[in-house]
Design a protein around this motif. Sequence first.
Motif, PDB file in Angstrom:
ATOM      1  N   LEU A 263       0.838  -1.202   0.000  1.00  0.00           N
ATOM      2  CA  LEU A 263       0.000   0.000   0.000  1.00  0.00           C
ATOM      3  C   LEU A 263       0.874   1.255   0.000  1.00  0.00           C
ATOM      4  O   LEU A 263       0.683   2.164  -0.814  1.00  0.00           O
ATOM      5  CB  LEU A 263      -0.919   0.010   1.217  1.00  0.00           C
ATOM      6  N   ALA A 264       1.843   1.291   0.908  1.00  0.00           N
ATOM      7  CA  ALA A 264       2.664   2.488   1.076  1.00  0.00           C
ATOM      8  C   ALA A 264       3.548   2.768  -0.136  1.00  0.00           C
ATOM      9  O   ALA A 264       3.951   3.919  -0.365  1.00  0.00           O
ATOM     10  CB  ALA A 264       3.524   2.353   2.331  1.00  0.00           C
ATOM     11  N   THR A 265       3.848   1.727  -0.916  1.00  0.00           N
ATOM     12  CA  THR A 265       4.701   1.926  -2.092  1.00  0.00           C
ATOM     13  C   THR A 265       3.902   2.051  -3.379  1.00  0.00           C
ATOM     14  O   THR A 265       4.459   1.970  -4.474  1.00  0.00           O
ATOM     15  CB  THR A 265       5.722   0.774  -2.219  1.00  0.00           C
ATOM     16  N   GLY A 266       2.578   2.228  -3.272  1.00  0.00           N
ATOM     17  CA  GLY A 266       1.790   2.626  -4.426  1.00  0.00           C
ATOM     18  C   GLY A 266       1.047   1.529  -5.161  1.00  0.00           C
ATOM     19  O   GLY A 266       0.627   1.746  -6.302  1.00  0.00           O
ATOM     20  N   ASP A 267       0.839   0.375  -4.552  1.00  0.00           N
ATOM     21  CA  ASP A 267       0.131  -0.709  -5.224  1.00  0.00           C
ATOM     22  C   ASP A 267      -1.344  -0.351  -5.408  1.00  0.00           C
ATOM     23  O   ASP A 267      -2.041  -0.008  -4.459  1.00  0.00           O
ATOM     24  CB  ASP A 267       0.252  -1.992  -4.401  1.00  0.00           C
ATOM     25  N   ALA A 268      -1.833  -0.470  -6.645  1.00  0.00           N
ATOM     26  CA  ALA A 268      -3.199  -0.052  -6.960  1.00  0.00           C
ATOM     27  C   ALA A 268      -4.245  -0.966  -6.317  1.00  0.00           C
ATOM     28  O   ALA A 268      -5.292  -0.501  -5.864  1.00  0.00           O
ATOM     29  CB  ALA A 268      -3.402  -0.023  -8.477  1.00  0.00           C
ATOM     30  N   ASP A 269      -3.973  -2.268  -6.265  1.00  0.00           N
ATOM     31  CA  ASP A 269      -4.932  -3.184  -5.662  1.00  0.00           C
ATOM     32  C   ASP A 269      -5.087  -2.923  -4.169  1.00  0.00           C
ATOM     33  O   ASP A 269      -6.195  -2.993  -3.627  1.00  0.00           O
ATOM     34  CB  ASP A 269      -4.507  -4.638  -5.888  1.00  0.00           C
ATOM     35  N   MET A 270      -3.997  -2.637  -3.480  1.00  0.00           N
ATOM     36  CA  MET A 270      -4.088  -2.332  -2.050  1.00  0.00           C
ATOM     37  C   MET A 270      -4.836  -1.020  -1.827  1.00  0.00           C
ATOM     38  O   MET A 270      -5.602  -0.886  -0.884  1.00  0.00           O
ATOM     39  CB  MET A 270      -2.701  -2.262  -1.422  1.00  0.00           C
ATOM     40  N   ALA A 271      -4.622  -0.048  -2.711  1.00  0.00           N
ATOM     41  CA  ALA A 271      -5.360   1.211  -2.598  1.00  0.00           C
ATOM     42  C   ALA A 271      -6.852   0.978  -2.790  1.00  0.00           C
ATOM     43  O   ALA A 271      -7.686   1.614  -2.125  1.00  0.00           O
ATOM     44  CB  ALA A 271      -4.841   2.210  -3.634  1.00  0.00           C
ATOM     45  N   LEU A 272      -7.220   0.047  -3.683  1.00  0.00           N
ATOM     46  CA  LEU A 272      -8.628  -0.289  -3.889  1.00  0.00           C
ATOM     47  C   LEU A 272      -9.217  -0.908  -2.630  1.00  0.00           C
ATOM     48  O   LEU A 272     -10.363  -0.638  -2.265  1.00  0.00           O
ATOM     49  CB  LEU A 272      -8.764  -1.248  -5.072  1.00  0.00           C
ATOM     50  N   ARG A 273      -8.434  -1.734  -1.938  1.00  0.00           N
ATOM     51  CA  ARG A 273      -8.903  -2.337  -0.692  1.00  0.00           C
ATOM     52  C   ARG A 273      -9.096  -1.296   0.406  1.00  0.00           C
ATOM     53  O   ARG A 273      -9.884  -1.490   1.327  1.00  0.00           O
ATOM     54  CB  ARG A 273      -7.915  -3.398  -0.202  1.00  0.00           C
ATOM     55  N   LEU A 274      -8.345  -0.212   0.314  1.00  0.00           N
ATOM     56  CA  LEU A 274      -8.437   0.852   1.314  1.00  0.00           C
ATOM     57  C   LEU A 274      -9.722   1.655   1.180  1.00  0.00           C
ATOM     58  O   LEU A 274     -10.133   2.343   2.108  1.00  0.00           O
ATOM     59  CB  LEU A 274      -7.230   1.785   1.152  1.00  0.00           C
ATOM     60  N   ALA A 275     -10.387   1.549   0.037  1.00  0.00           N
ATOM     61  CA  ALA A 275     -11.574   2.366  -0.223  1.00  0.00           C
ATOM     62  C   ALA A 275     -12.650   2.120   0.825  1.00  0.00           C
ATOM     63  O   ALA A 275     -12.804   1.024   1.350  1.00  0.00           O
ATOM     64  CB  ALA A 275     -12.123   2.050  -1.617  1.00  0.00           C
ATOM     65  N   GLY A 276     -13.386   3.166   1.122  1.00  0.00           N
ATOM     66  CA  GLY A 276     -14.475   3.032   2.086  1.00  0.00           C
ATOM     67  C   GLY A 276     -14.747   4.291   2.870  1.00  0.00           C
ATOM     68  O   GLY A 276     -15.609   4.300   3.752  1.00  0.00           O
ATOM     69  N   ALA A 277     -14.018   5.362   2.565  1.00  0.00           N
ATOM     70  CA  ALA A 277     -14.302   6.621   3.246  1.00  0.00           C
ATOM     71  C   ALA A 277     -15.758   6.993   3.028  1.00  0.00           C
ATOM     72  O   ALA A 277     -16.290   6.865   1.935  1.00  0.00           O
ATOM     73  CB  ALA A 277     -13.383   7.723   2.708  1.00  0.00           C
ATOM     74  N   GLY A 278     -16.404   7.441   4.085  1.00  0.00           N
ATOM     75  CA  GLY A 278     -17.830   7.741   4.009  1.00  0.00           C
ATOM     76  C   GLY A 278     -18.661   6.709   4.735  1.00  0.00           C
ATOM     77  O   GLY A 278     -19.782   6.989   5.152  1.00  0.00           O
ATOM     78  N   MET A 279     -18.121   5.484   4.890  1.00  0.00           N
ATOM     79  CA  MET A 279     -18.777   4.498   5.730  1.00  0.00           C
ATOM     80  C   MET A 279     -18.544   4.884   7.181  1.00  0.00           C
ATOM     81  O   MET A 279     -17.539   5.514   7.516  1.00  0.00           O
ATOM     82  CB  MET A 279     -18.224   3.099   5.461  1.00  0.00           C
TER      83      MET A 279
END
Length: 313
Positions: free
Chosen positions: A31-47
């Motif tokens: 995630l910290a090094t820019g992986d797109a799949d990990m960033a997708l897993r991070l999604a959820g702001a607003g919940m």
Amino acid sequence: MSGVTDLPFRRIVARLGAARVVTEMVASETLATGDADMALRLAGAGMAPHIVQLAGREAHWMAEAARMAEANGADVIDINMGCPAKRVTTGWSGAALMRDLDLAIDLIRATVGAVAVPVTLKMRLGWDRASINAPELARRAEAEGIRLITVHGRTRDQFYEGRADWPAIRAVVEAVTVPVVANGDVQSFEDADAILAQSGAAGVMIGRGAQGRPWFPAAVQRYLATGTREEGPRGAALGDLVAEHHAAMIDHYGPQRGIRAARKHIAWYFEAAEAHLAVPAGLRTAILTSFDVEAVGRMLREAFDDRAPRRAA
């Protein structure tokens, strides 16, 4: 629950009434090094709340990933020290950290120190039956600022075999003052009663019991509060729910990846509905193999609507 509790699934579970849902395990370094799949897993702001589960083996990357998660709207950071998968434990993440409690505490200290939001911990009973160290890890984690602990009632070497040892969780409950949540094999209302009684835990976490039954966590929550046993949706209501889930997967991942990712969920819905619904084999096969997004949506409603005549394919 990696590959299961993505954003579409969590949104449905939360909409149906579950008080807390947790992201898939997010690998901290990738995630910290820019992986797109990990960033997708991070999604959820607003919940509300948005709980992000992190895994890793290096304090630096755990801290960086925790900061990223907080900046992206995380209300809680959960540290995974329970995943038994070989690809995770080989890299000294997940349940492998229960073999090195000093390293586990370094990761906890770095994560807690990196963010202002609460940090929680998920663990197993130990690496194997010869090293049941969950109470010790829990005590040390609480001293570092962990605010809640979830315990899966198996050791890592058990993976998901046999039955979870609910009474063994009680030793963790008695070791700490923070809330302890019990996890493992909760598939029914009776299981929820039993795991709480045997463990003394403050709450229940449901994982595989929600596969094909995203309404089940909320139903258990209401049962524990009121004693009411609710059945899940059937017929057209269930067809609409499955079609909604399928469409959300397409929106989240895009058509090609989404239609593939949705298939395991659809298969679980079929399995959960088998007791009251007979779906023709040809129709089931067509749904699970078609790449026509609109056609799959139509067939899903047809398959689960037990009032309508259904073709074989």
